[in-house]
Design an enzyme around this catalytic site. Structure first.
Site, short mmCIF file in Angstrom:
data_model
loop_
_atom_site.label_atom_id
_atom_site.label_comp_id
_atom_site.label_asym_id
_atom_site.label_seq_id
_atom_site.Cartn_x
_atom_site.Cartn_y
_atom_site.Cartn_z
N SER A 45 51.96 88.79 48.04
CA SER A 45 52.94 87.69 48.16
C SER A 45 52.87 87.07 49.56
CB SER A 45 54.35 88.17 47.85
OG SER A 45 54.80 89.09 48.83
N HIS A 46 52.21 87.74 50.51
CA HIS A 46 52.07 87.17 51.86
C HIS A 46 50.62 87.11 52.33
CE1 HIS A 46 56.36 87.73 51.53
NE2 HIS A 46 56.46 86.78 52.44
N GLU A 186 57.83 87.07 45.80
CA GLU A 186 57.67 87.74 44.49
C GLU A 186 58.15 86.83 43.36
OE1 GLU A 186 56.06 90.49 44.25
OE2 GLU A 186 56.03 90.95 46.39
N LEU A 302 55.57 107.70 50.21
CA LEU A 302 56.27 107.18 51.38
C LEU A 302 56.10 105.68 51.43
CD1 LEU A 302 55.09 109.70 54.14
CD2 LEU A 302 57.20 109.75 52.82
P1 NDP Z 1 59.03 95.68 48.53
O1 NDP Z 1 60.33 95.89 47.86
O2 NDP Z 1 57.82 95.48 47.70
O3 NDP Z 1 58.70 96.88 49.53
C1 NDP Z 1 59.57 97.19 50.57
C2 NDP Z 1 59.18 98.47 51.26
O4 NDP Z 1 59.44 99.56 50.38
C3 NDP Z 1 57.71 98.58 51.63
O5 NDP Z 1 57.61 99.19 52.87
C4 NDP Z 1 57.13 99.44 50.51
O6 NDP Z 1 55.98 100.17 50.89
C5 NDP Z 1 58.29 100.37 50.23
N1 NDP Z 1 58.30 100.89 48.88
C6 NDP Z 1 58.09 100.21 47.74
N2 NDP Z 1 58.20 101.03 46.68
C7 NDP Z 1 58.48 102.26 47.17
C8 NDP Z 1 58.69 103.53 46.59
N3 NDP Z 1 58.64 103.71 45.28
N4 NDP Z 1 58.94 104.58 47.40
C9 NDP Z 1 58.98 104.42 48.75
N5 NDP Z 1 58.79 103.24 49.37
C10 NDP Z 1 58.54 102.17 48.58
O7 NDP Z 1 59.14 94.44 49.56
P2 NDP Z 1 60.08 93.16 49.58
O8 NDP Z 1 59.95 92.45 48.26
O9 NDP Z 1 61.42 93.51 50.05
O10 NDP Z 1 59.34 92.31 50.72
C11 NDP Z 1 57.96 91.96 50.54
C12 NDP Z 1 57.43 91.36 51.81
O11 NDP Z 1 58.01 90.08 52.03
C13 NDP Z 1 57.68 92.15 53.09
O12 NDP Z 1 56.43 92.39 53.71
C14 NDP Z 1 58.53 91.23 53.95
O13 NDP Z 1 58.28 91.28 55.35
C15 NDP Z 1 58.14 89.87 53.41
N6 NDP Z 1 59.18 88.89 53.70
C16 NDP Z 1 59.00 88.02 54.74
C17 NDP Z 1 59.99 87.12 55.05
C18 NDP Z 1 59.85 86.23 56.24
O14 NDP Z 1 60.80 85.51 56.56
N7 NDP Z 1 58.73 86.21 56.94
C19 NDP Z 1 61.23 87.02 54.28
C20 NDP Z 1 61.34 88.03 53.25
C21 NDP Z 1 60.33 88.91 52.96
P3 NDP Z 1 54.48 99.67 50.50
O15 NDP Z 1 54.18 98.59 51.50
O16 NDP Z 1 53.61 100.85 50.62
O17 NDP Z 1 54.54 99.14 49.09
O1 PYC Z 2 59.01 85.95 50.60
O2 PYC Z 2 61.12 85.60 51.01
C1 PYC Z 2 59.92 85.47 51.31
C2 PYC Z 2 59.54 84.75 52.55
C3 PYC Z 2 60.29 83.89 53.27
C4 PYC Z 2 59.51 83.49 54.33
C5 PYC Z 2 58.32 84.12 54.22
N1 PYC Z 2 58.36 84.90 53.12
#
Ligand code: NDP
Ligand code: PYC
Length: 333
Positions: A45-46, A186, A302
């Site tokens: 997604s990124h 996502e 983890l």
């Molecule tokens: P996820 O819910 O996919 O994952 C969040 C964290 O939980 C990760 O570190 C992941 O590890 C871990 N995880 C997932 N499943 C498990 C499990 N079963 N047991 C233990 N740990 C687990 O991510 P989000 O949807 O919340 O976010 C996705 C990305 O979007 C992030 O990288 C975030 O920085 C980015 N984002 C960026 C934004 C911005 O403004 N720049 C805004 C919002 C989001 P693993 O990596 O190993 O899967």
């Molecule tokens: O996936 O929510 C997101 C996001 C916002 C900015 C970058 N990624």
């Protein structure tokens, strides 16, 4: 069908595309490395999925791909960075040497970057600091997409928190998560692939629960993770990123003046802690004790494990990229 490409080749391809899109050499290099890391680790997604958004924001004039961040040394443990309306990732790269020197000198340091666009995952920002022995905590605010708990209007960004800590002889322990139930990325992927969201993630334009990603994207909103608890985390990110750094709250800017703009013009804060300066014990050893107990309690996976496994596979086999996406990338050269 997928093609496999080496990490180095992918960086080089993305670097050329960012330069063609109007980025300076240092900005293109930082963004290309960051995007290639996301793709390699399966954080799709990124990864390259984001290229269209970067390029359309650059083309619209909303973000400056040639920005030169201005670093202000405001206190022994405090750096402020004006991102000059550029991307946050190269601004952090520019501040890194001074930031590390401050953390080593004081045991702790903070770097607050404003007037910047963070459009990526946070783990590529924090993980390298843990490899140097630091604990790193990063907070970012993005664009209004999340309804506060009990509310009826989008207010918060999907506001992620990234955390990394060193391990004894292993990959750093890293988690990186949005404060919304899922990241907006996502939802965009679900809309592109035509699959439904899990229940409890989003609402439509009338505020009714929906599993339709298009209803979330077209006037609807995301919910915080964990109800009021995630809502408070999103609030904290607005304060620690936007208010502390002197940047926009997620609801405070409007990209409608720049058709095609999608990158959030907000702020971010990172805190670095040098555990060797404060702890009378080895932090990495204590982390191993905790992880052993997590495993004993039944948690095998983890945070970070999935990404590290993808990375190891990519190092042997190359980074897998769907044929159509690779063709779309090459068409940008
Ligand atoms: P996820 O819910 O996919 O994952 C969040 C964290 O939980 C990760 O570190 C992941 O590890 C871990 N995880 C997932 N499943 C498990 C499990 N079963 N047991 C233990 N740990 C687990 O991510 P989000 O949807 O919340 O976010 C996705 C990305 O979007 C992030 O990288 C975030 O920085 C980015 N984002 C960026 C934004 C911005 O403004 N720049 C805004 C919002 C989001 P693993 O990596 O190993 O899967
Ligand atoms: O996936 O929510 C997101 C996001 C916002 C900015 C970058 N990624």
């Amino acid at each position: 069908m997928t093609v496999r490409i080496s990490f180095a080749e992918l960086i080089s391809l993305l670097d050329r595309i960012f330069r063609n899109g109007g980025c300076s050499g240092p900005v293109a290099a930082a963004l290309a490395h960051n995007m290639a890391e996301a793709e390699r680790d399966g954080a799709t997604s990124h990864g390259i999925f984001r290229m269209a958004g970067y390029l359309s924001s650059l083309k619209s004039g909303w973000v400056d791909g040639r920005a030169e961040p201005r670093i202000e040394d405001v206190a022994p443990g405090f750096l402020r960075v004006d991102g000059a309306n550029g991307f946050a990732v190269p601004a952090l790269v520019a501040a890194t040497e001074q930031f590390i020197a401050k953390a080593r000198a004081n045991g702790i340091a903070l770097c607050a970057i404003r007037n910047s666009h963070h459009f990526s995952a946070l783990w590529p920002d924090v993980e390298p600091f843990a490899r140097k022995g630091f604990i790193a905590i990063e907070m970012v605010n993005s664009n209004a997409a999340v309804v506060p708990f009990g509310g009826h209007k989008k207010l918060y960004g999907t506001n992620p928190l990234g955390f990394a800590a060193p391990r004894r002889g292993g990959e750093p322990l890293v988690f990186d998560q949005a404060s919304s139930a899922v990241a907006l990325g996502e939802v965009l992927i679900a809309a592109r692939e035509g699959h439904a969201l899990e229940p409890g993630i989003g609402v439509d334009r009338e505020g009714k629960p929906t599993t339709d990603p298009n209803a979330v994207l077209e006037g609807g909103a995301l919910l915080p993770f964990g109800g009021y608890k995630g809502s408070s985390m999103a609030m904290m990110m607005e304060i620690m990123a936007a208010a502390l750094a002197g940047g926009n709250f997620s609801f405070e800017y409007d990209f409608s003046t720049h058709p095609g703009a999608v990158t959030p013009r907000t702020a971010q804060t990172m805190i670095l802690i040098d555990p060797s300066r404060g702890a009378s014990y080895e932090l990495a050893d204590r982390i191993e004790v905790l992880i052993a107990e997590m495993h004993a309690a039944g948690q095998d996976r983890l945070p970070g494990d999935r990404r590290y496994a993808n990375r190891r596979a990519a190092e042997v086999e190359g980074v897998p990229i769907p044929d159509a996406e690779m063709a779309a990338l090459r068409a940008l050269l």
